[in-house]
Design a protein around this motif. Structure first.
Motif, PDB file in Angstrom:
ATOM      1  N   GLN B  63       0.829  -1.215   0.000  1.00 42.45           N
ATOM      2  CA  GLN B  63       0.000   0.000   0.000  1.00 42.45           C
ATOM      3  C   GLN B  63       0.865   1.268   0.000  1.00 42.45           C
ATOM      4  OE1 GLN B  63      -3.568  -0.240   2.332  1.00 42.45           O
ATOM      5  NE2 GLN B  63      -3.352   1.862   3.053  1.00 42.45           N
ATOM      6  N   ARG B  64       1.915   1.268   0.825  1.00 45.92           N
ATOM      7  CA  ARG B  64       2.822   2.427   0.851  1.00 45.92           C
ATOM      8  C   ARG B  64       3.455   2.647  -0.515  1.00 45.92           C
ATOM      9  NH1 ARG B  64       4.213   0.712   5.936  1.00 45.92           N
ATOM     10  NH2 ARG B  64       5.954  -0.523   5.140  1.00 45.92           N
ATOM     11  N   ARG B  65       3.895   1.550  -1.136  1.00 43.80           N
ATOM     12  CA  ARG B  65       4.535   1.641  -2.452  1.00 43.80           C
ATOM     13  C   ARG B  65       3.570   2.248  -3.477  1.00 43.80           C
ATOM     14  NH1 ARG B  65       8.709  -1.358  -5.075  1.00 43.80           N
ATOM     15  NH2 ARG B  65       9.438  -2.058  -3.038  1.00 43.80           N
ATOM     16  N   PHE B  66       2.338   1.733  -3.487  1.00 47.02           N
ATOM     17  CA  PHE B  66       1.311   2.240  -4.406  1.00 47.02           C
ATOM     18  C   PHE B  66       1.090   3.744  -4.191  1.00 47.02           C
ATOM     19  CE2 PHE B  66      -1.617  -1.582  -5.722  1.00 47.02           C
ATOM     20  CZ  PHE B  66      -0.541  -2.182  -6.324  1.00 47.02           C
ATOM     21  N   VAL B  67       0.902   4.117  -2.936  1.00 45.90           N
ATOM     22  CA  VAL B  67       0.580   5.512  -2.616  1.00 45.90           C
ATOM     23  C   VAL B  67       1.748   6.427  -2.998  1.00 45.90           C
ATOM     24  CG1 VAL B  67       0.208   7.099  -0.672  1.00 45.90           C
ATOM     25  CG2 VAL B  67      -1.149   4.996  -0.863  1.00 45.90           C
ATOM     26  N   ASP B  68       2.979   5.995  -2.707  1.00 48.61           N
ATOM     27  CA  ASP B  68       4.153   6.800  -3.065  1.00 48.61           C
ATOM     28  C   ASP B  68       4.252   6.968  -4.580  1.00 48.61           C
ATOM     29  OD1 ASP B  68       4.739   6.988  -0.421  1.00 48.61           O
ATOM     30  OD2 ASP B  68       6.400   5.534  -0.434  1.00 48.61           O
ATOM     31  N   ALA B  69       3.966   5.898  -5.310  1.00 49.87           N
ATOM     32  CA  ALA B  69       4.062   5.961  -6.775  1.00 49.87           C
ATOM     33  C   ALA B  69       3.017   6.902  -7.364  1.00 49.87           C
ATOM     34  CB  ALA B  69       3.918   4.556  -7.366  1.00 49.87           C
ATOM     35  N   VAL B  70       1.849   6.943  -6.753  1.00 50.70           N
ATOM     36  CA  VAL B  70       0.810   7.879  -7.220  1.00 50.70           C
ATOM     37  C   VAL B  70       1.320   9.311  -7.070  1.00 50.70           C
ATOM     38  CG1 VAL B  70      -1.489   8.824  -6.706  1.00 50.70           C
ATOM     39  CG2 VAL B  70      -1.154   6.344  -6.843  1.00 50.70           C
ATOM     40  N   GLY B  71       1.940   9.579  -5.941  1.00 50.62           N
ATOM     41  CA  GLY B  71       2.475  10.922  -5.708  1.00 50.62           C
ATOM     42  C   GLY B  71       3.605  11.277  -6.674  1.00 50.62           C
ATOM     43  N   ALA B  72       4.378  10.280  -7.084  1.00 46.68           N
ATOM     44  CA  ALA B  72       5.559  10.523  -7.915  1.00 46.68           C
ATOM     45  C   ALA B  72       5.263  10.455  -9.417  1.00 46.68           C
ATOM     46  CB  ALA B  72       6.635   9.489  -7.569  1.00 46.68           C
ATOM     47  N   ALA B  73       4.044  10.108  -9.811  1.00 50.43           N
ATOM     48  CA  ALA B  73       3.719   9.973 -11.243  1.00 50.43           C
ATOM     49  C   ALA B  73       3.785  11.338 -11.935  1.00 50.43           C
ATOM     50  CB  ALA B  73       2.335   9.356 -11.404  1.00 50.43           C
ATOM     51  N   PRO B  74       4.113  11.360 -13.234  1.00 54.30           N
ATOM     52  CA  PRO B  74       4.208  12.627 -13.965  1.00 54.30           C
ATOM     53  C   PRO B  74       2.922  13.453 -13.853  1.00 54.30           C
ATOM     54  CG  PRO B  74       4.919  10.783 -15.357  1.00 54.30           C
ATOM     55  CD  PRO B  74       4.389  10.196 -14.092  1.00 54.30           C
ATOM     56  N   VAL B  75       3.088  14.763 -13.791  1.00 57.02           N
ATOM     57  CA  VAL B  75       1.932  15.657 -13.661  1.00 57.02           C
ATOM     58  C   VAL B  75       0.957  15.477 -14.818  1.00 57.02           C
ATOM     59  CG1 VAL B  75       1.213  18.071 -13.429  1.00 57.02           C
ATOM     60  CG2 VAL B  75       3.373  17.324 -12.431  1.00 57.02           C
TER      61      VAL B  75
END
Lengths: 190, 190
Positions: B63-75
């Motif tokens: 879950q942490r990995r998923f959430v972090d990746a959402v934040g880091a995805a291109p604008v």
């Protein structure tokens, strides 16, 4: 008491929701619900297995409707179109006159972790039944599961919107608009 | 005993899975697991809150990995592309060498109604966390919920395929193909 029977289930449901909201689900007994509805405890148990079934009893009928609609959808329909037929088939369960009691039900469920879990599990069972019905039509996996899960998500999101405090659109309108958003979601993706 | 500590969690997990498969989840105690792994019960409880956590402990990291990746995805990414980034970010959790133990875990969960329910609820929590992360990016509802739920469905379907008896494709390959099917699902619909 017999002459009151025809409306007993509806009255029991209405009284149960009021009591659940006023004093909490855990704190309310079947006896209290029966007393409030002016019937005996035995009459309560003739209509509902337990007090939880007052909240979830309708979902079997919804599931049957969905499954029947999947079977009856045109042969030429794509899996997502079949699911759209299923969603369309049950909108009369969510007529505007039922919205106030559905809102009360939503309040009761939101306030109780065990009921929220049960609601989620019921939705998972609904998705499973839809998947099986798509398999029956010859739709293979993973397409059947994806279409069924998407359909249940659309239903859930539409239902949540429909019972939101200021929402006035009909369930049918909301559900069509959520389904349209789902279609756009993938169309916009690369 | 201290020199064994570094690998203790892995050994406890492996022994627990074997015991759960051999004698059932309910019938297995933390003491038995510890004994089989050659550690004390106290060591077991230093690594796991209870025997259920042996099966579900990894999901917080996912879950942490998923959430972090959402934040880091291109604008510029669309909501479904953001979700695809999240799915891509965690494929190393499902390396081929972990497939045998994931298969055992799947066998244990499939055999126990309570564990199946817990798995469903964990997936619902994962979808909820993804939805919130999309909200953080400014994605409104219903799009955020639809994208998040679709993503978790893709993950679930891919995971089930990955642990199926004769499956040999990598998790990454399977998940990409399921995501492609999801995209086709809506593109083919009217």
């Amino acid at each position: 008491m017999a002459r009151w029977e025809p409306g007993a289930a509806d009255r029991l449901r209405a009284c149960a929701l009021e009591l659940f909201v006023a004093q909490g689900f855990e704190q309310t007994t079947a006896t209290e619900i029966a007393t409030a509805a002016g019937v005996t405890e035995r009459t309560f148990y003739r209509h509902f297995e337990d007090k939880r079934e007052v909240l979830f009893g309708g979902q079997e009928a919804l599931q049957r409707r969905f499954v029947d609609a999947v079977g009856a959808a045109p042969v030429s329909a794509t899996p997502l179109e079949v699911v759209a037929c299923a969603l369309d088939s049950a909108t009369d369960f969510f007529a505007d006159e039922r919205r106030p009691s559905s809102r009360l039900r939503g309040t009761v469920i939101a306030a109780h972790a065990g009921l929220r879990e049960r609601e989620l599990l019921k939705m998972a069972a609904l998705a499973h039944a839809l998947t099986e019905a798509l398999h029956e039509r010859g739709v293979p996996d993973p397409v059947a599961t994806l279409a069924a899960e998407s359909g249940v998500t659309v239903f859930r999101v539409a239902f949540e919107s429909w019972i939101a405090p200021d929402e006035e659109r009909s369930f049918d309108d909301i559900q069509r608009s959520v389904l349209a958003e789902l279609t756009l979601l993938s169309k916009n993706a690369t």
